[in-house]
Design an enzyme around this catalytic site. Sequence first.
Site, PDB file in Angstrom:
ATOM      1  N   ASP A 104       0.845  -1.196   0.000  1.00 21.04           N
ATOM      2  CA  ASP A 104       0.000   0.000   0.000  1.00 21.04           C
ATOM      3  C   ASP A 104       0.880   1.244   0.000  1.00 21.04           C
ATOM      4  O   ASP A 104       2.043   1.192   0.413  1.00 21.04           O
ATOM      5  CB  ASP A 104      -0.887   0.035   1.253  1.00 21.04           C
ATOM      6  CG  ASP A 104      -1.881  -1.113   1.273  1.00 21.04           C
ATOM      7  OD1 ASP A 104      -2.183  -1.642   0.187  1.00 21.04           O
ATOM      8  OD2 ASP A 104      -2.336  -1.467   2.361  1.00 21.04           O
TER       9      ASP A 104
HETATM   10  N1  URA Z   1      -1.233  -5.941   3.872  1.00 19.93           N
HETATM   11  C1  URA Z   1      -1.745  -4.700   3.858  1.00 19.93           C
HETATM   12  O1  URA Z   1      -2.810  -4.437   4.411  1.00 19.93           O
HETATM   13  N2  URA Z   1      -1.050  -3.743   3.214  1.00 19.93           N
HETATM   14  C2  URA Z   1       0.150  -3.941   2.631  1.00 19.93           C
HETATM   15  O2  URA Z   1       0.746  -3.020   2.075  1.00 19.93           O
HETATM   16  C3  URA Z   1       0.665  -5.249   2.652  1.00 19.93           C
HETATM   17  C4  URA Z   1      -0.039  -6.230   3.280  1.00 19.93           C
END
Ligand code: URA
Length: 232
Positions: A104
């Site tokens: 993310d």
């Molecule tokens: N899980 C998440 O919620 N976000 C990420 O970036 C990676 C794994």
Amino acid sequence: MKYPCRLDKYLSKAKLISRSDAKKLIKSNRLKVNQQLAKNAQLAIKQDDSVFLDDQLLSLQEHCYFMLNKPSGYLSTEAEANHPSALSLITELSNPLHSAGRLDVDTTGLLLLTNDGQWSHRVTSPRANKFKQYRVDLADAIGEQELQQLRDGLMLRGEDKPTKPALVEYINATQIVLQISEGRYHQVKRMLAAVGNKVVGLHREKIGDIGIDASLKPGEYRALRAEEISCF
Ligand code: URA
């Protein structure tokens, strides 16, 4: 690679460095071609020439593989209106790279980048069944019951299959280290939401046996070593 090719181009491909760094190396008299000192960046290299840097025989690696310590605010995919792409942090190569797996925009840490589609497919394939390790900062204190739910597997909102069992290490009331073997959409954040908590900081530390290099500051990267590449 098309032959003949210029020495500086050959060197930048073989060592995964920029053309200007390759030219500097050539100027520092560290290159030999077929046992002859090579000082000219434009020297034409033929396919069966032997190019040495400090007596190390070079070979061309058409694929390249990097680990990046992704800073917050960067996308692991293509850039969008408000956020730059983490791919833009790898400045040295013109090769089109992609990330092997996603993070993310506000997640930091280990992002693997490559131009080898088969390799990244192996990294992200659920069949590889490799654990990804995250350090997770939480808004609220977490209790033993919630830790056990994460370990056992739980239902995510809008899905019909529970998550696979996870490994959870309790660091303190608001920090855990979580290892999961799947890669569902926003999985870590949704797992913590499912136990009534909220993720306020997420940092990926490991993918399979590839751990982030502790010396890499946010935004820094390095080429993967042969033994890391061969993990997948
Ligand atoms: N899980 C998440 O919620 N976000 C990420 O970036 C990676 C794994």
